[in-house]
Design an enzyme around this catalytic site. Structure first.
Site, short mmCIF file in Angstrom:
data_model
loop_
_atom_site.label_atom_id
_atom_site.label_comp_id
_atom_site.label_asym_id
_atom_site.label_seq_id
_atom_site.Cartn_x
_atom_site.Cartn_y
_atom_site.Cartn_z
N THR A 1 40.19 44.56 45.27
CA THR A 1 40.44 43.25 45.02
C THR A 1 42.00 43.03 45.07
OG1 THR A 1 38.38 42.66 43.65
CG2 THR A 1 40.50 41.50 43.07
N THR B 1 41.92 42.70 37.21
CA THR B 1 41.13 43.52 38.19
C THR B 1 40.07 44.30 37.56
OG1 THR B 1 40.92 44.79 40.21
CG2 THR B 1 42.81 45.07 38.70
N1 ASP Z 1 37.08 41.66 39.14
C1 ASP Z 1 36.49 41.64 40.42
C2 ASP Z 1 35.07 41.10 40.13
O1 ASP Z 1 34.27 41.58 39.18
C3 ASP Z 1 36.45 42.91 41.00
C4 ASP Z 1 37.75 43.72 41.14
O2 ASP Z 1 38.74 43.23 40.64
O3 ASP Z 1 37.46 44.85 41.62
O4 ASP Z 1 34.65 40.34 40.91
#
Ligand code: ASP
Length: 285
Positions: A169, A218
């Site tokens: 992400t 994230t």
């Molecule tokens: N936080 C993001 C989600 O849960 C994914 C990530 O940051 O890797 O959609």
């Protein structure tokens, strides 16, 4: 005051991306402001197929791609939830903020809005997307005793079972001329159901920006939302060292994948409970 842009490519992302992110941070920094800088940084990373945002976003269990993105400055927010078939969700999120009376648009409404203002139909899938989808289906078809808890599939992604794919992400925080902005974009946290919404587009969970700083998160969105992670960090800014605040918050996840980048008036910090690539660009004094 020095201007600064900090970007990341996700909790769990390989540190070998650091030089690339340093370059992206340098190229996307805009003296015109923190908002322009974070949006450009996220747009560049959305266009990089190695990251799980825009082009290269991961698929849902049903094989579709739905993306989340958001941008925030002190007092202004724009967010798209489960948007499909656009190249740059972050640009649509900015348009929600600047061209509509709303804060969030979701699903087909977000797509219709994007089309009306000129975002063309675009398939964000790549060969990497397909490969990750095949792996996600394999995990889900594992025997039920391997998935005893609600988060088992996500914990597998956290590396516990050696499949570290819940990553990549992208996000950015900036301070330019003393003003703050945050932006984030993701294809989500696979494997996930169609319609699942993570933390990224939720103000206070996946991002927060205000008069005293900016934060982007994230990791496993469900856990991040439960803690309103970014607002929690923002609320504590100025009370103690930024590094100490974010370390305590992330350590509270007890190994469930999570990371943060943050900026205040006089500091910046990044911290993740697994590897996380980061790029920083600093300008002036
Ligand atoms: N936080 C993001 C989600 O849960 C994914 C990530 O940051 O890797 O959609």
């Amino acid at each position: 005051m020095e201007d600064i842009l900090v970007i990341h490519s996700g909790a769990g992302s390989d540190q070998s991306y650091n030089p690339r992110l340093e370059r992206y941070a340098r190229e996307s920094f805009r003296q015109s402001g923190a908002l322009d800088s974070v949006v450009e940084a996220v747009r560049i990373m959305e266009d990089d197929p190695d990251f799980n945002a825009g082009t290269g976003s991961v698929k849902r269990i049903d094989g579709t791609i739905q993306m989340d993105a958001a941008v925030m400055t002190a007092g202004s927010i724009g967010s798209v939830v489960n948007i499909e078939r656009v190249k740059n969700p972050i640009l649509v999120a900015r348009a929600v903020m600047e061209k509509t009376p709303h804060v969030m648009l979701a699903g087909d409404g977000a797509v219709t809005f994007a089309r009306r203002i000129g975002f063309e139909d675009y398939d964000p899938s790549t060969p990497r997307t397909e490969e990750l989808y095949r792996k996600a289906l394999k995990i889900l078809s594992g025997s039920e005793k391997d998935i005893p808890e609600r988060y088992a599939s996500y914990l597998k992604y956290a590396g516990i079972f050696g499949i570290p794919e819940n990553k990549d992400t992208v996000g950015a925080v900036a301070r330019v001329s003393g003003k703050f902005a945050a932006a984030v974009s993701t294809g989500g946290s696979s494997p996930m159901m169609r319609g699942r919404v993570g933390d990224s587009p939720i103000p206070g969970a996946g991002l927060f920006a205000g008069e005293k700083g900016a934060v982007v998160a994230t990791g496993i969105g469900e856990e991040i939302m439960r803690r309103s992670l970014c607002y929690s960090i923002y609320h504590q800014m100025g009370k103690e060292k930024l590094e100490d605040i974010i370390k305590r918050e992330i350590d509270g996840f007890r190994g469930v994948l999570a990371g943060v980048i943050a900026i205040t008036e006089d500091s910046y910090a990044s911290y993740s409970n697994s590897s996380m690539a980061v790029g920083v660009y600093r300008f002036g004094k």
